[in-house]
Design an enzyme around this catalytic site. Structure first.
Site, PDB file in Angstrom:
ATOM      1  N   ASP A  31       9.428  17.238 -19.770  1.00 41.74           N
ATOM      2  CA  ASP A  31       9.468  18.133 -18.600  1.00 41.74           C
ATOM      3  C   ASP A  31       9.052  19.535 -19.044  1.00 41.74           C
ATOM      4  OD1 ASP A  31      11.435  17.805 -15.780  1.00 41.74           O
ATOM      5  OD2 ASP A  31      10.625  19.777 -16.321  1.00 41.74           O
ATOM      6  N   LEU A  33      10.071  22.172 -17.552  1.00 44.45           N
ATOM      7  CA  LEU A  33      11.210  23.018 -17.156  1.00 44.45           C
ATOM      8  C   LEU A  33      10.817  24.157 -16.216  1.00 44.45           C
ATOM      9  CD1 LEU A  33      13.358  23.148 -20.439  1.00 44.45           C
ATOM     10  CD2 LEU A  33      13.550  21.589 -18.505  1.00 44.45           C
ATOM     11  N   GLY A  36      12.342  21.917 -13.306  1.00 47.06           N
ATOM     12  CA  GLY A  36      13.464  21.157 -13.852  1.00 47.06           C
ATOM     13  C   GLY A  36      14.447  22.082 -14.566  1.00 47.06           C
ATOM     14  N   TYR A 141      -0.427  16.474  -0.308  1.00 46.18           N
ATOM     15  CA  TYR A 141       0.581  15.827  -1.168  1.00 46.18           C
ATOM     16  C   TYR A 141       0.399  14.310  -1.126  1.00 46.18           C
ATOM     17  CZ  TYR A 141       5.113  13.897  -2.493  1.00 46.18           C
ATOM     18  OH  TYR A 141       6.098  13.133  -3.059  1.00 46.18           O
ATOM     19  N   ARG A 219      13.543  10.656   9.724  1.00 45.82           N
ATOM     20  CA  ARG A 219      13.309  10.305   8.323  1.00 45.82           C
ATOM     21  C   ARG A 219      14.326   9.254   7.878  1.00 45.82           C
ATOM     22  NH1 ARG A 219       9.401  12.408   9.438  1.00 45.82           N
ATOM     23  NH2 ARG A 219       8.255  14.118   8.486  1.00 45.82           N
TER      24      ARG A 219
HETATM   25  N1  UDP Z   1      13.148  20.060   8.122  1.00 44.59           N
HETATM   26  C1  UDP Z   1      13.622  20.976   9.047  1.00 44.59           C
HETATM   27  N2  UDP Z   1      14.078  22.170   8.589  1.00 44.59           N
HETATM   28  C2  UDP Z   1      14.086  22.515   7.276  1.00 44.59           C
HETATM   29  C3  UDP Z   1      13.598  21.568   6.328  1.00 44.59           C
HETATM   30  C4  UDP Z   1      13.138  20.349   6.793  1.00 44.59           C
HETATM   31  O1  UDP Z   1      13.627  20.712  10.257  1.00 44.59           O
HETATM   32  O2  UDP Z   1      14.498  23.634   6.938  1.00 44.59           O
HETATM   33  C5  UDP Z   1      12.664  18.743   8.579  1.00 44.59           C
HETATM   34  C6  UDP Z   1      11.241  18.419   8.169  1.00 44.59           C
HETATM   35  O3  UDP Z   1      10.327  18.870   9.159  1.00 44.59           O
HETATM   36  C7  UDP Z   1      11.286  16.902   8.059  1.00 44.59           C
HETATM   37  C8  UDP Z   1      12.726  16.594   7.650  1.00 44.59           C
HETATM   38  O4  UDP Z   1      13.461  17.761   7.965  1.00 44.59           O
HETATM   39  O5  UDP Z   1      11.056  16.313   9.304  1.00 44.59           O
HETATM   40  C9  UDP Z   1      12.865  16.300   6.161  1.00 44.59           C
HETATM   41  O6  UDP Z   1      12.189  17.313   5.457  1.00 44.59           O
HETATM   42  P1  UDP Z   1      12.339  17.486   3.888  1.00 44.59           P
HETATM   43  O7  UDP Z   1      11.568  18.724   3.520  1.00 44.59           O
HETATM   44  O8  UDP Z   1      13.770  17.421   3.505  1.00 44.59           O
HETATM   45  O9  UDP Z   1      11.646  16.182   3.276  1.00 44.59           O
HETATM   46  P2  UDP Z   1      10.161  15.560   3.472  1.00 44.59           P
HETATM   47  O10 UDP Z   1      10.271  14.631   4.662  1.00 44.59           O
HETATM   48  O11 UDP Z   1       9.204  16.683   3.677  1.00 44.59           O
HETATM   49  O12 UDP Z   1       9.940  14.817   2.211  1.00 44.59           O
END
Ligand code: UDP
Length: 326
Positions: A31, A33, A36, A141, A219
């Site tokens: 890593d 860091l 991390g 991403y 999610r």
């Molecule tokens: N989200 C939100 N407010 C925040 C951060 C995230 O509404 O401050 C929403 C984001 O749009 C997504 C879900 O929460 O729909 C999960 O987002 P996170 O960034 O945790 O994970 P990702 O799905 O991007 O991997």
């Protein structure tokens, strides 16, 4: 087995290291860091502080520790950031990843477990998502992870690299000893808990006009300990042939508002919210079918309940007010 974990000092990586050690594997955490934390690497592991792009450093670590398998988790992983900084995502997730594959070839290490993401599916046509569904990322991403997945297929064919690609849905929660600590924090559950703890004024809801049951994104949250166990199962079977698996809890998933409500119940605290516009690159719904990994590896979540996931994150946060600050 003797296992090198790239990103082993990160949130998920540190839990994978913890579980590997519990199962008596020899572990090297590799890593840089930057994101991390040294303190997140369990005492029984050897920490190598170096860059993923440093092929000579990788080769030295693989040789010196007689590594037999690699779990590759070092990556940039923020959807929003990737949209404004795609170059960083291609450089770190694709180009640096290839340095790892080449170092492995040179050292004749041919077992790999790769951390991929639900973001490879983009805006899926149906739910729950199966591994064979259309791959059409909506952000850099997801594109960068998909590019690396595709490289693995050809490295397997040409160089006999055997891999298990794990497409994570939303990792969350904590073990007794390891939890989530990012700076800046961008993930929903830790932000909600910071708001519950009074450490931030409010949590923003990114978009309330999605075509979902309450207008906010859905999610599939999976406990980081369950996620880590899947890596070890996949590693144990990788010699049998390369595979790709989704990793989530399935079901209906949870909307952003539902996560906030569960956090209110678990913490007994208020969670002030502010509704704001959509975040770039976010698909409306991402829920996994984990049927394949259940069937082939016998994996299933043991901490799949969102109350338990959020509860574990809350108790870790209370024990580590400043995260891993060293
Ligand atoms: N989200 C939100 N407010 C925040 C951060 C995230 O509404 O401050 C929403 C984001 O749009 C997504 C879900 O929460 O729909 C999960 O987002 P996170 O960034 O945790 O994970 P990702 O799905 O991007 O991997």
């Amino acid at each position: 087995m003797r296992v090198l974990v790239t990103g082993g000092a990160g949130y998920i990586g540190s839990v994978v290291v913890e579980k590997l050690l519990e199962d008596n594997h020899f572990v090297v955490a590799y890593d840089n860091l930057i994101k991390g934390h040294k303190a997140a690497v369990a005492a029984g592991a050897t920490l190598v502080e170096a860059e993923l792009s440093d092929k000579a450093g990788l080769t030295a670590a693989l040789r010196e520790h007689r590594v037999e398998a690699v779990i590759h988790m070092a990556a940039d992983s923020l959807v929003g950031e990737s949209v404004t900084a795609p170059a960083k995502y291609y450089r770190n997730n694709v180009v640096a990843g290839l340095a790892l594959l080449d170092a492995m070839r040179e050292c004749e290490v041919n077992r790999l477990v790769f951390s991929s993401t639900a973001a490879v599916y983009g805006e899926p046509e149906k739910q729950p998502i199966e591994e064979r569904d259309v791959l059409q990322p909506t952000n850099p991403y997801g594109e960068s992870k998909l590019a690396f997945e595709k490289a693995l297929r050809w490295y397997d064919q040409a160089y006999n690299l055997r891999y298990a690609t794990l497409r994570y849905f939303n990792a969350a929660g904590a073990t007794e000893t390891h939890g989530e600590s990012h700076d800046p924090e961008t993930h929903l559950i830790p932000l909600v808990l910071q708001a519950a703890a009074g450490r931030r004024e409010f949590v923003e809801i990114y978009g309330t006009d999605y075509p979902t049951r309450d207008g906010t994104c859905v999610r599939d949250y999976i406990h980081v300990g369950d996620l880590a166990r899947a890596h070890i199962l996949a590693l144990g079977k990788v010699d049998g042939g390369s595979r790709i698996y989704n990793l989530g809890c399935g079901g209906d998933g949870y909307t952003v508002r539902e996560v906030i409500e569960v956090a209110r119940q678990v913490t007994g605290r208020d969670v002030p919210v502010r509704e704001s516009k959509r975040r770039a690159g976010d698909p409306a719904v991402l829920v996994a079918s984990s049927a394949r990994i259940k069937e082939e590896l016998g994996w299933s979540p043991v901490q799949g309940d969102l109350r338990e996931i959020i509860g574990s994150a809350w108790s870790w946060m209370q024990r580590h007010e400043n995260g891993y600050e060293e």
